[in-house]
Design an enzyme around this catalytic site. Structure first.
Site, PDB file in Angstrom:
ATOM      1  N   ARG A  10      47.566 -23.661  25.419  1.00 29.77           N
ATOM      2  CA  ARG A  10      48.923 -23.743  25.893  1.00 29.77           C
ATOM      3  C   ARG A  10      49.845 -23.832  24.349  1.00 29.77           C
ATOM      4  O   ARG A  10      50.431 -23.133  24.119  1.00 29.77           O
ATOM      5  CB  ARG A  10      49.053 -24.918  26.796  1.00 29.77           C
ATOM      6  CG  ARG A  10      50.654 -24.951  27.091  1.00 29.77           C
ATOM      7  CD  ARG A  10      51.484 -25.681  26.488  1.00 29.77           C
ATOM      8  NE  ARG A  10      51.349 -27.093  26.018  1.00 29.77           N
ATOM      9  CZ  ARG A  10      52.172 -27.719  25.309  1.00 29.77           C
ATOM     10  NH1 ARG A  10      53.038 -26.943  24.870  1.00 29.77           N
ATOM     11  NH2 ARG A  10      51.869 -28.921  25.104  1.00 29.77           N
ATOM     12  N   CYS A 234      55.702 -25.855  18.282  1.00 28.96           N
ATOM     13  CA  CYS A 234      56.777 -25.597  19.402  1.00 28.96           C
ATOM     14  C   CYS A 234      57.774 -24.454  19.205  1.00 28.96           C
ATOM     15  O   CYS A 234      58.549 -24.664  18.120  1.00 28.96           O
ATOM     16  CB  CYS A 234      57.368 -27.044  19.888  1.00 28.96           C
ATOM     17  SG  CYS A 234      58.674 -26.895  21.164  1.00 28.96           S
TER      18      CYS A 234
HETATM   19  P1  HMG Z   1      67.191 -21.808  32.370  1.00 27.98           P
HETATM   20  O1  HMG Z   1      67.547 -20.344  31.751  1.00 27.98           O
HETATM   21  O2  HMG Z   1      68.007 -22.640  32.022  1.00 27.98           O
HETATM   22  O3  HMG Z   1      66.798 -21.638  33.749  1.00 27.98           O
HETATM   23  O4  HMG Z   1      65.594 -22.109  31.569  1.00 27.98           O
HETATM   24  P2  HMG Z   1      67.466 -21.117  34.838  1.00 27.98           P
HETATM   25  O5  HMG Z   1      67.095 -21.988  36.125  1.00 27.98           O
HETATM   26  O6  HMG Z   1      68.845 -20.606  34.763  1.00 27.98           O
HETATM   27  O7  HMG Z   1      66.640 -19.727  35.118  1.00 27.98           O
HETATM   28  C1  HMG Z   1      66.824 -18.698  34.381  1.00 27.98           C
HETATM   29  C2  HMG Z   1      65.783 -17.514  34.625  1.00 27.98           C
HETATM   30  O8  HMG Z   1      64.363 -17.947  34.345  1.00 27.98           O
HETATM   31  C3  HMG Z   1      65.789 -17.106  36.088  1.00 27.98           C
HETATM   32  O9  HMG Z   1      65.419 -15.804  36.362  1.00 27.98           O
HETATM   33  C4  HMG Z   1      64.624 -18.121  36.888  1.00 27.98           C
HETATM   34  O10 HMG Z   1      64.303 -17.524  38.092  1.00 27.98           O
HETATM   35  C5  HMG Z   1      63.769 -18.224  35.933  1.00 27.98           C
HETATM   36  P3  HMG Z   1      66.630 -14.726  36.356  1.00 27.98           P
HETATM   37  O11 HMG Z   1      67.528 -14.682  37.633  1.00 27.98           O
HETATM   38  O12 HMG Z   1      67.188 -14.660  35.178  1.00 27.98           O
HETATM   39  O13 HMG Z   1      65.657 -13.326  36.405  1.00 27.98           O
HETATM   40  N1  HMG Z   1      63.053 -19.313  35.820  1.00 27.98           N
HETATM   41  C6  HMG Z   1      61.537 -19.279  35.767  1.00 27.98           C
HETATM   42  N2  HMG Z   1      60.554 -18.279  35.729  1.00 27.98           N
HETATM   43  C7  HMG Z   1      59.513 -18.600  35.868  1.00 27.98           C
HETATM   44  N3  HMG Z   1      58.921 -19.971  35.858  1.00 27.98           N
HETATM   45  C8  HMG Z   1      59.990 -20.967  35.771  1.00 27.98           C
HETATM   46  C9  HMG Z   1      61.550 -20.671  35.805  1.00 27.98           C
HETATM   47  N4  HMG Z   1      62.400 -21.631  35.754  1.00 27.98           N
HETATM   48  C10 HMG Z   1      63.321 -20.587  35.730  1.00 27.98           C
HETATM   49  N5  HMG Z   1      59.455 -22.332  36.029  1.00 27.98           N
HETATM   50  C11 HMG Z   1      63.716 -23.289  31.625  1.00 27.98           C
HETATM   51  C12 HMG Z   1      65.067 -23.257  31.993  1.00 27.98           C
HETATM   52  C13 HMG Z   1      63.032 -24.530  31.965  1.00 27.98           C
HETATM   53  C14 HMG Z   1      63.001 -22.557  32.709  1.00 27.98           C
HETATM   54  C15 HMG Z   1      63.291 -22.856  30.530  1.00 27.98           C
HETATM   55  O14 HMG Z   1      64.217 -23.434  29.650  1.00 27.98           O
HETATM   56  C16 HMG Z   1      61.941 -22.729  29.858  1.00 27.98           C
HETATM   57  O15 HMG Z   1      61.146 -22.252  30.588  1.00 27.98           O
HETATM   58  N6  HMG Z   1      61.456 -23.624  29.014  1.00 27.98           N
HETATM   59  C17 HMG Z   1      60.403 -23.560  28.403  1.00 27.98           C
HETATM   60  C18 HMG Z   1      60.192 -24.236  27.073  1.00 27.98           C
HETATM   61  C19 HMG Z   1      58.852 -24.261  26.514  1.00 27.98           C
HETATM   62  O16 HMG Z   1      57.901 -23.931  27.029  1.00 27.98           O
HETATM   63  N7  HMG Z   1      58.915 -25.049  25.600  1.00 27.98           N
HETATM   64  C20 HMG Z   1      57.482 -25.504  24.719  1.00 27.98           C
HETATM   65  C21 HMG Z   1      56.866 -26.456  25.553  1.00 27.98           C
HETATM   66  S1  HMG Z   1      57.499 -27.946  25.010  1.00 27.98           S
HETATM   67  C22 HMG Z   1      56.196 -28.462  23.495  1.00 27.98           C
HETATM   68  O17 HMG Z   1      55.746 -27.539  23.215  1.00 27.98           O
HETATM   69  C23 HMG Z   1      56.352 -29.806  22.915  1.00 27.98           C
HETATM   70  C24 HMG Z   1      55.051 -30.583  23.642  1.00 27.98           C
HETATM   71  O18 HMG Z   1      54.033 -29.771  22.941  1.00 27.98           O
HETATM   72  C25 HMG Z   1      54.960 -31.999  22.870  1.00 27.98           C
HETATM   73  C26 HMG Z   1      55.440 -32.002  21.501  1.00 27.98           C
HETATM   74  O19 HMG Z   1      54.788 -31.614  20.639  1.00 27.98           O
HETATM   75  O20 HMG Z   1      56.204 -32.552  21.402  1.00 27.98           O
HETATM   76  C27 HMG Z   1      54.766 -30.626  24.812  1.00 27.98           C
HETATM   77 MG    MG Z   2      52.927 -29.873  20.735  1.00 26.09          MG
END
Ligand code: HMG
Ligand code: MG
Length: 298
Positions: A10, A234
């Protein structure tokens, strides 16, 4: 014995533009499990527009043999809907100690993210009687947008996640800047919850991850996230280089006399097909040494 939660499939791949075939990911996960890693974060049910590399989450999970503890990130109810179509009984919600970071990462403030997680956790608990929920807190020492973070602020977010009902909290040192004195300062604020429910997620961007593991272990913590070959970072934290390499963690723990249950030689080989497809060399030190010792140096 320490717990190692392997996050390479992931966290290691989410940032990569070069698409990796789902079958290659499944083989990678199987090799990690064969090396002895029993907890693997395999993918994310996030928006494929935000993280295209993990758009194959449903297909990938359907390809994995039952047995190990697999988990996946779920940011909202839409993600949970997809996660529930699989047999996964572990999910992770994710927020941060900085609003500036959460806005860029999940388009929500910290408060909004906690509100979004409430129905996710409630529904997951209702659907999965033995379900396990992790809560991540990113930017536990410094945020790339907001600067240094007060340890008290991190402890508040940890409290909020536990109050929401998560089983464990993983503390993400997202940009890999921290040194042991900063980790000890944070530990001093984490007094409300048992150490067994906290996991450390260090990045090795500046080579300080293992020093931070040492200080957490000395303080009695026994669970760490890491990524095979140090893959990843990230996408919403510029400069967040590799995660701590699982190979480095396994070597360090075993050499300290702390068992991991992981075969370092098998682990060192597990990520090679993925590195080849990404066109990346082996850089994790303990991986390089293990490969050299098994005369399979790249
Ligand atoms: P958004 O654009 O604000 O969401 O994104 P929305 O509700 O306005 O939806 C926009 C579009 O996305 C819509 O589709 C939704 O249906 C779709 P459209 O109508 O435009 O065709 N949508 C989804 N589709 C599939 N699965 C979903 C989903 N939600 C909405 N779950 C959202 C908000 C949270 C979805 C977006 O910002 C996002 O996916 N972010 C993820 C970012 C990410 O994965 N970052 C990396 C992980 S965190 C990390 O790495 C840190 C960690 O490792 C710890 C560390 O190191 O610190 C954990
Ligand atoms: Mg990380």
């Amino acid at each position: 014995m320490i717990r190692i939660i392997e996050v390479g499939p992931r966290d290691g791949l989410q940032n990569e533009r070069q698409p990796i075939a789902t079958e290659v990911k499944a083989n990678f996960i199987n090799s990690l499990v064969e090396a002895g890693l029993s907890e693997v974060e395999v993918t994310s049910f996030v928006s494929p527009k935000w993280v295209p590399q993990l758009g194959d989450a449903l297909e990938l999970v359907s390809m994995l043999p039952a047995g190990p503890d697999y988990s996946a990130l779920v940011p909202n109810e839409k993600g949970l809907e997809r996660a529930l179509q699989t047999g996964l009984d572990r999910i992770a919600v994710f927020t941060a100690a900085s609003d500036e970071f959460t806005k860029r990462n999940i388009n929500m403030t910290i408060e909004e993210s906690l509100e979004a997680f409430r129905p996710v956790i409630e529904r997951f608990r209702a659907e999965r009687k033995n379900g396990f929920v992790r809560g991540y807190v990113s930017t536990i020492v410094e945020c790339p947008y907001a600067g240094l973070i007060e340890p008290k602020r991190v402890a508040q977010v940890v409290d909020s996640l536990f109050t929401l009902g998560v089983d464990e909290v993983s503390l993400g040192e997202t940009i890999g800047v921290a040194v042991p004195s900063e980790i000890r300062a944070l530990i001093g604020e984490l007094t409300n919850w048992p150490k067994s429910r906290i996991v450390w997620h260090f990045h090795d961007t500046r080579g300080t991850a293992i020093a931070n593991v040492a200080s957490a272990m000395e303080a009695g913590y026994l669970a760490f996230d890491s990524s095979a070959a140090g893959l990843g970072g990230c996408p919403y934290a510029q400069g967040a280089g590799g995660n701590m390499a699982t190979e480095d963690l396994v070597y360090f723990a075993e050499r300290c006399g702390v068992a991991t249950g992981v075969n370092l030689e098998k682990l060192a080989k597990a990520s090679l097909p993925v590195l080849t497809r990404l066109g990346k060399p082996v850089t994790a030190k303990a991986q390089l040494a293990a490969l050299a010792a098994s005369s399979e140096a790249p």
